[in-house]
Design an enzyme around this catalytic site. Sequence first.
Site, PDB file in Angstrom:
ATOM      1  N   LYS A 152       8.558  -0.122   5.309  1.00 28.53           N
ATOM      2  CA  LYS A 152       8.047   1.178   4.881  1.00 28.53           C
ATOM      3  C   LYS A 152       9.197   1.994   4.291  1.00 28.53           C
ATOM      4  O   LYS A 152      10.207   2.230   4.951  1.00 28.53           O
ATOM      5  CB  LYS A 152       7.434   1.938   6.053  1.00 28.53           C
ATOM      6  N   ASP A 211      -2.882   9.938  16.811  1.00 29.42           N
ATOM      7  CA  ASP A 211      -3.540   9.535  15.571  1.00 29.42           C
ATOM      8  C   ASP A 211      -4.194   8.160  15.741  1.00 29.42           C
ATOM      9  O   ASP A 211      -4.032   7.265  14.904  1.00 29.42           O
ATOM     10  CB  ASP A 211      -2.542   9.506  14.411  1.00 29.42           C
ATOM     11  N   GLY A 255       1.030   5.227   1.572  1.00 24.41           N
ATOM     12  CA  GLY A 255       0.496   6.121   2.584  1.00 24.41           C
ATOM     13  C   GLY A 255       0.907   7.553   2.341  1.00 24.41           C
ATOM     14  O   GLY A 255       1.410   7.912   1.269  1.00 24.41           O
ATOM     15  N   GLY A 256       0.710   8.378   3.360  1.00 27.01           N
ATOM     16  CA  GLY A 256       0.979   9.802   3.229  1.00 27.01           C
ATOM     17  C   GLY A 256       2.444  10.116   3.010  1.00 27.01           C
ATOM     18  O   GLY A 256       2.787  11.103   2.367  1.00 27.01           O
ATOM     19  N   PHE A 257       3.355   9.264   3.563  1.00 22.15           N
ATOM     20  CA  PHE A 257       4.781   9.594   3.512  1.00 22.15           C
ATOM     21  C   PHE A 257       5.613   8.525   2.827  1.00 22.15           C
ATOM     22  O   PHE A 257       6.826   8.523   2.916  1.00 22.15           O
ATOM     23  CB  PHE A 257       5.322   9.809   4.930  1.00 22.15           C
ATOM     24  N   GLY A 258       4.990   7.572   2.145  1.00 20.55           N
ATOM     25  CA  GLY A 258       5.780   6.570   1.460  1.00 20.55           C
ATOM     26  C   GLY A 258       4.981   5.314   1.184  1.00 20.55           C
ATOM     27  O   GLY A 258       3.772   5.263   1.385  1.00 20.55           O
ATOM     28  N   GLY A 266       0.828  -1.198   0.000  1.00 18.33           N
ATOM     29  CA  GLY A 266       0.000   0.000   0.000  1.00 18.33           C
ATOM     30  C   GLY A 266       0.859   1.242   0.000  1.00 18.33           C
ATOM     31  O   GLY A 266       2.074   1.193   0.199  1.00 18.33           O
ATOM     32  N   VAL A 300       4.693   0.881   1.385  1.00 20.96           N
ATOM     33  CA  VAL A 300       5.010  -0.259   2.239  1.00 20.96           C
ATOM     34  C   VAL A 300       5.056  -1.523   1.387  1.00 20.96           C
ATOM     35  O   VAL A 300       4.166  -1.766   0.569  1.00 20.96           O
ATOM     36  CB  VAL A 300       3.965  -0.425   3.366  1.00 20.96           C
TER      37      VAL A 300
END
Length: 664
Positions: free
Chosen positions: A373, A470, A353-356, A351, A358
Amino acid sequence: MALTIFLSLLLFLFPVLALSSVEFIFNGFNETQLRNSGGLDLEEATVYKPNGALRLTNTSQNVIGHAFYSQPIQPKNSSFSTHFVFAIVTQTLGQGGYGLAFTIAPSTKLPGAEPEHYLGLFNRSNDGNSTNHIFAVEFDTVNGHNENTDSKGNHVGININSMRSVYVEPAAYYDPTKEEITLESGSAIQAWIEYDAVTQLVNVTICPMWRKKPPKPLISHPLDNISTVFTENMYVGFSASTGEKKSSHYILGWSFSMNGVATPLNLSLLPEPPAVEKRSSSSFKLHFKILIAVLSAVLVLFLGLLLCFKLYRRITQFEILEDWELDCPHRFRYRDLHIATKGFKETELLGVGGFGAVYKGVLPSTGSQVAVKKISPNSIQGIREFAAEIECLGRLRHKHLVNLRGWCKRKNDLLLVYDYIPNGSLDFLLFDSKNNIVLSWEHRVNIIKGVASGLLYLHEEWEQVVIHRDVKSSNVLIDVDMNARLGDFGLARLYDHGQLSHTTNVVGTVGYIALELARTGKASTRTDVYAYGVLLLEVATGKRPLESDNFILVDWVLEFQQLGQILDVVDPKLGSDYAVEEMELMLGLGLLCCHHIPEARPTMRQVLRYLNGDDLLPLINWSSVNSQRSEMSSGFLEINSKDYSHISSSMGVISATSLDAAGR
């Protein structure tokens, strides 16, 4: 004449009085402490430098370590008291062994003693012999002779001349109810052992390092035959061992007193528990130098220069570390992670995500599955998240938190390595229409209890307070046993117990953000509790926190609560397959955690007591709460509509989808 007799008697009694009044304290084990306190007799044990912890064993297999106070004591017919702090550090939680023992023995040497379950005290021939004259309190991490332990062997026992304990309890402390504690967590643990010679009662108490001594001991047991164990002159100290399983066993501080109460340790002076040690040792380094010397003698000059150049690059790459890198000492080689993920191949992508992104990987050295990640190299926020994850997860150990295995940094490549969680995120299981999975009520209850346990550890039980900031369903991963693992600590903040958080940025995910956080920017444990309350409602109703501009989950459930129709909000997928009382508890507790007044929300310790049925939920006038909340919410939405847009875009509503995707 009488004076002469008196002086002779005094000279005769002086050694006896001295032995029966021994008292010492080690607030750490540096040279000054050892010199001022009388010194220790060490066998295989060493003082870990530079921080001054006493290391009984390292992570070698089948080793024994002894550390005894060098002066003898006379425990026979005498009381004693001791207070010490220990830490058991293992490379992988649940894989370590075997433990350590506070020991009173007739000698500082125990020839023939074996490692593993014998903890360096006995061997298979003399185990159980009355001639041993050994009293011990074991802090064991592997199941062995004792049956009354938990499934992991995590227990405390009183031993007399044998490794079969006369009394044993799973490791725990009272605060005020019984709370489990993991001995091999790597965190510092306090221990008190008190023996009353008059009643022959032994009390054993343990708790996390930064907590006050619990009012009730874990073990309080009379020892009727103790007088046959103690001899005139004995030695007090510690013994530890490893086997095929191995841990580093540390004593961070130690206080002892004969016929009195041991002086409390000054916890602020004690060294930090060392992190998992690197595999290299002094003997390995020596062999490596010899090998280099031999090769240098037989190889051509060009090959020698090339080898030195490669060695220099390796040293500079692995030894020049920034402060945040030291919190998670296991650094993976980039080459190994590249092989594990098949060169970060698209087919291994779990997947984005916001910063990279995985990737799923299989470590070539062990064959174990991991999630890797890969942080976006041009993301400043991604670099901050990378450092925050290492700072937090690098030292945290709990069964309901995602385990950070290590990291890798090569030029602009930043990578984090986690345990692979096969069942994906709670968000995926609840809302993905393609998976055709309906979480049972039993699984949902187990999951929300697991998240609560993890948050309690972060808020109260670790050495510092950790605010996650979070908490949401996509950051809760579900392992193969359907247990919850809270992940993604990229937004987390740490501060000391008793202090206030100084965070001022509004971060998190829309729908989980407490009203006061959006107004003031000040996060706290109470804002984590709010997000947890939204998670409870999400699990119970099967609805997302925000499903449209006009739907806010908390307000929707509150309206049905006010109408007395709370069960109308239950997830239709469950049908009637749920316990009504438990469902009402979950919904009511979710609303209580989302109370608009932060002080009215329960702590995570109180949340667990409600979930376990130890306490009843307080009665609340929900009509009044609904009215007040509506007023606050309308003002909040009017003032902060732009802020919401900023949060969802710059901080990444799916900032944790990378970890979320680690299980998909």
